[in-house]
Design a protein around this motif. Structure first.
Motif, PDB file in Angstrom:
ATOM      1  N   GLU A   2       0.834  -1.195   0.000  1.00 42.18           N
ATOM      2  CA  GLU A   2       0.000   0.000   0.000  1.00 42.18           C
ATOM      3  C   GLU A   2       0.874   1.252   0.000  1.00 42.18           C
ATOM      4  O   GLU A   2       1.761   1.404   0.831  1.00 42.18           O
ATOM      5  CB  GLU A   2      -0.873  -0.027   1.247  1.00 42.18           C
ATOM      6  CG  GLU A   2      -2.036   0.918   1.197  1.00 42.18           C
ATOM      7  CD  GLU A   2      -2.998   0.641   2.339  1.00 42.18           C
ATOM      8  OE1 GLU A   2      -4.198   0.594   2.082  1.00 42.18           O
ATOM      9  OE2 GLU A   2      -2.526   0.475   3.474  1.00 42.18           O
ATOM     10  N   ARG A   3       0.621   2.163  -0.914  1.00 43.47           N
ATOM     11  CA  ARG A   3       1.449   3.364  -1.026  1.00 43.47           C
ATOM     12  C   ARG A   3       0.928   4.448  -0.090  1.00 43.47           C
ATOM     13  O   ARG A   3      -0.274   4.658   0.029  1.00 43.47           O
ATOM     14  CB  ARG A   3       1.483   3.859  -2.466  1.00 43.47           C
ATOM     15  CG  ARG A   3       2.068   2.805  -3.397  1.00 43.47           C
ATOM     16  CD  ARG A   3       2.347   3.332  -4.779  1.00 43.47           C
ATOM     17  NE  ARG A   3       2.748   2.238  -5.652  1.00 43.47           N
ATOM     18  CZ  ARG A   3       3.971   1.739  -5.747  1.00 43.47           C
ATOM     19  NH1 ARG A   3       4.936   2.246  -5.002  1.00 43.47           N
ATOM     20  NH2 ARG A   3       4.238   0.756  -6.569  1.00 43.47           N
ATOM     21  N   SER A   5       1.955   8.478   1.847  1.00 41.76           N
ATOM     22  CA  SER A   5       2.721   9.707   1.649  1.00 41.76           C
ATOM     23  C   SER A   5       4.105   9.623   2.279  1.00 41.76           C
ATOM     24  O   SER A   5       5.066  10.202   1.761  1.00 41.76           O
ATOM     25  CB  SER A   5       1.952  10.904   2.219  1.00 41.76           C
ATOM     26  OG  SER A   5       1.692  10.735   3.598  1.00 41.76           O
ATOM     27  N   ASN A   7       6.073   7.284   2.184  1.00 35.82           N
ATOM     28  CA  ASN A   7       6.976   6.470   1.376  1.00 35.82           C
ATOM     29  C   ASN A   7       7.720   7.280   0.312  1.00 35.82           C
ATOM     30  O   ASN A   7       8.662   6.777  -0.306  1.00 35.82           O
ATOM     31  CB  ASN A   7       6.205   5.344   0.685  1.00 35.82           C
ATOM     32  CG  ASN A   7       5.612   4.356   1.663  1.00 35.82           C
ATOM     33  OD1 ASN A   7       6.043   4.264   2.805  1.00 35.82           O
ATOM     34  ND2 ASN A   7       4.597   3.626   1.236  1.00 35.82           N
ATOM     35  N   ILE A   8       7.308   8.515   0.081  1.00 29.12           N
ATOM     36  CA  ILE A   8       7.924   9.313  -0.980  1.00 29.12           C
ATOM     37  C   ILE A   8       9.362   9.681  -0.633  1.00 29.12           C
ATOM     38  O   ILE A   8      10.265   9.567  -1.470  1.00 29.12           O
ATOM     39  CB  ILE A   8       7.075  10.567  -1.264  1.00 29.12           C
ATOM     40  CG1 ILE A   8       5.740  10.143  -1.904  1.00 29.12           C
ATOM     41  CG2 ILE A   8       7.817  11.530  -2.184  1.00 29.12           C
ATOM     42  CD1 ILE A   8       4.793  11.284  -2.165  1.00 29.12           C
ATOM     43  N   THR A  11      11.747   6.627  -0.844  1.00 26.93           N
ATOM     44  CA  THR A  11      11.900   6.254  -2.253  1.00 26.93           C
ATOM     45  C   THR A  11      12.908   7.174  -2.937  1.00 26.93           C
ATOM     46  O   THR A  11      13.764   6.728  -3.704  1.00 26.93           O
ATOM     47  CB  THR A  11      10.547   6.318  -2.979  1.00 26.93           C
ATOM     48  OG1 THR A  11       9.624   5.447  -2.328  1.00 26.93           O
ATOM     49  CG2 THR A  11      10.687   5.912  -4.441  1.00 26.93           C
ATOM     50  N   ALA A  28       9.352   2.667  -2.099  1.00 23.34           N
ATOM     51  CA  ALA A  28       8.534   1.948  -3.064  1.00 23.34           C
ATOM     52  C   ALA A  28       9.404   1.427  -4.200  1.00 23.34           C
ATOM     53  O   ALA A  28      10.416   2.039  -4.563  1.00 23.34           O
ATOM     54  CB  ALA A  28       7.453   2.865  -3.627  1.00 23.34           C
ATOM     55  N   VAL A  30       9.999   1.268  -7.799  1.00 27.40           N
ATOM     56  CA  VAL A  30       9.571   2.011  -8.985  1.00 27.40           C
ATOM     57  C   VAL A  30       9.882   1.169 -10.209  1.00 27.40           C
ATOM     58  O   VAL A  30      11.044   0.890 -10.507  1.00 27.40           O
ATOM     59  CB  VAL A  30      10.276   3.379  -9.063  1.00 27.40           C
ATOM     60  CG1 VAL A  30       9.813   4.136 -10.301  1.00 27.40           C
ATOM     61  CG2 VAL A  30       9.994   4.189  -7.803  1.00 27.40           C
ATOM     62  N   GLU A  72      -0.818   5.261  -9.037  1.00 25.42           N
ATOM     63  CA  GLU A  72      -1.534   4.465  -8.060  1.00 25.42           C
ATOM     64  C   GLU A  72      -2.008   5.364  -6.925  1.00 25.42           C
ATOM     65  O   GLU A  72      -1.368   6.372  -6.622  1.00 25.42           O
ATOM     66  CB  GLU A  72      -0.626   3.369  -7.481  1.00 25.42           C
ATOM     67  CG  GLU A  72      -0.207   2.315  -8.483  1.00 25.42           C
ATOM     68  CD  GLU A  72       0.587   1.197  -7.834  1.00 25.42           C
ATOM     69  OE1 GLU A  72       0.603   1.126  -6.584  1.00 25.42           O
ATOM     70  OE2 GLU A  72       1.187   0.403  -8.575  1.00 25.42           O
ATOM     71  N   ALA A  74      -2.524   6.722  -3.175  1.00 28.86           N
ATOM     72  CA  ALA A  74      -1.699   6.703  -1.971  1.00 28.86           C
ATOM     73  C   ALA A  74      -2.489   7.336  -0.834  1.00 28.86           C
ATOM     74  O   ALA A  74      -3.364   8.174  -1.058  1.00 28.86           O
ATOM     75  CB  ALA A  74      -0.392   7.461  -2.199  1.00 28.86           C
ATOM     76  N   THR A 221       2.190  14.273  -6.827  1.00 30.59           N
ATOM     77  CA  THR A 221       1.399  13.829  -5.690  1.00 30.59           C
ATOM     78  C   THR A 221       0.516  14.979  -5.210  1.00 30.59           C
ATOM     79  O   THR A 221       0.559  16.071  -5.776  1.00 30.59           O
ATOM     80  CB  THR A 221       2.309  13.301  -4.557  1.00 30.59           C
ATOM     81  OG1 THR A 221       1.501  12.698  -3.546  1.00 30.59           O
ATOM     82  CG2 THR A 221       3.157  14.417  -3.969  1.00 30.59           C
TER      83      THR A 221
END
Length: 225
Positions: A2-3, A5, A7-8, A11, A28, A30, A72, A74, A221
């Motif tokens: 599950e993505r 915020s 995780n940005i 990443t 994540a 990519v 996707e 998020a 985003t």
């Protein structure tokens, strides 16, 4: 997975091969990357939700100029307001840990992407409207006003972003467009004025994407929506 915020930031750290960082988020995977990422450009579309993206792309009203990309949904944080949500995506920490829990909070308690990238020898930059919602430090800092008096700072933000991208001024660039949210509050989401603003900003984004050097990762985003 599950993505979210948070995780940005991790990443970004992983793709830029940065060291000495910790977050509560997870990097994540990519997909479709055929090259090494040398710079990351994060574009925050204030108030533009996943449902808006899904509806407008299904209607073929918005698109992105270059492949490959994936989209996707998020999950943001609570409360889903600009400074709280943006703090999470810039730090990789949840509000309780990064110190930004309300509109009144501005001082972060966790390092941001700007801090970690700078410590790794990268040049950082943010391009903002004239709303000071977080205390941030970058090599290049732009708080832009509505110079032409059209009621929005989006065009000023775009022009500064274009200057940055075409001159390779920074390795990590954060761009915050405010107009979609502003129109959503004044005229309502899905109104004609709102749609015109969305199309205008996506036109700006695509110009930035086309002008960006190879080995650039764009992250689009939103803070809420």
């Amino acid at each position: 997975f599950e993505r979210m915020s948070v995780n940005i930031a991790p990443t970004t750290y992983q793709l830029l091969a940065l060291t000495n960082w910790q977050t509560q988020g997870e990097a994540a995977e990519v997909s479709n990357l055929s090259t090494t990422i040398e710079r990351v450009i994060v574009i925050l579309l204030d108030g533009f939700s996943w449902l808006f993206w899904e509806n407008l792309t299904n209607l073929e009203l918005v698109h992105l100029a270059r492949e490959p990309f994936f989209a996707e949904p998020a999950i943001t944080v609570y409360p889903p307001i600009t400074n709280v949500a943006t703090a999470a995506l810039l730090t990789g920490y949840w509000p309780k840990s990064n110190g930004i829990l309300t509109r009144q909070n501005h001082q972060l308690l966790a390092p941001t992407v700007f801090d970690i990238a700078s410590e790794n020898g990268l040049v950082t930059e943010y391009i903002e409207g004239d709303v000071g919602f977080l205390n941030l430090q970058a090599d290049f800092e732009h708080w832009l006003i509505d110079k032409n008096g059209n009621g929005f700072t989006d065009d000023e933000i775009f022009e500064e972003a274009e200057r940055s991208i075409t001159t390779n001024r920074s390795d990590y660039l954060f761009i915050h467009f405010h107009g979609i949210d502003d129109i959503g509050h004044s005229s309502g989401p899905n109104s004609q004025k709102w749609l015109e603003k969305v199309l205008e900003i996506f036109s700006m984004i695509n110009q930035l994407i086309i002008q960006a050097p190879e080995n650039t990762l764009f992250v689009l985003t939103a803070d809420h929506g």
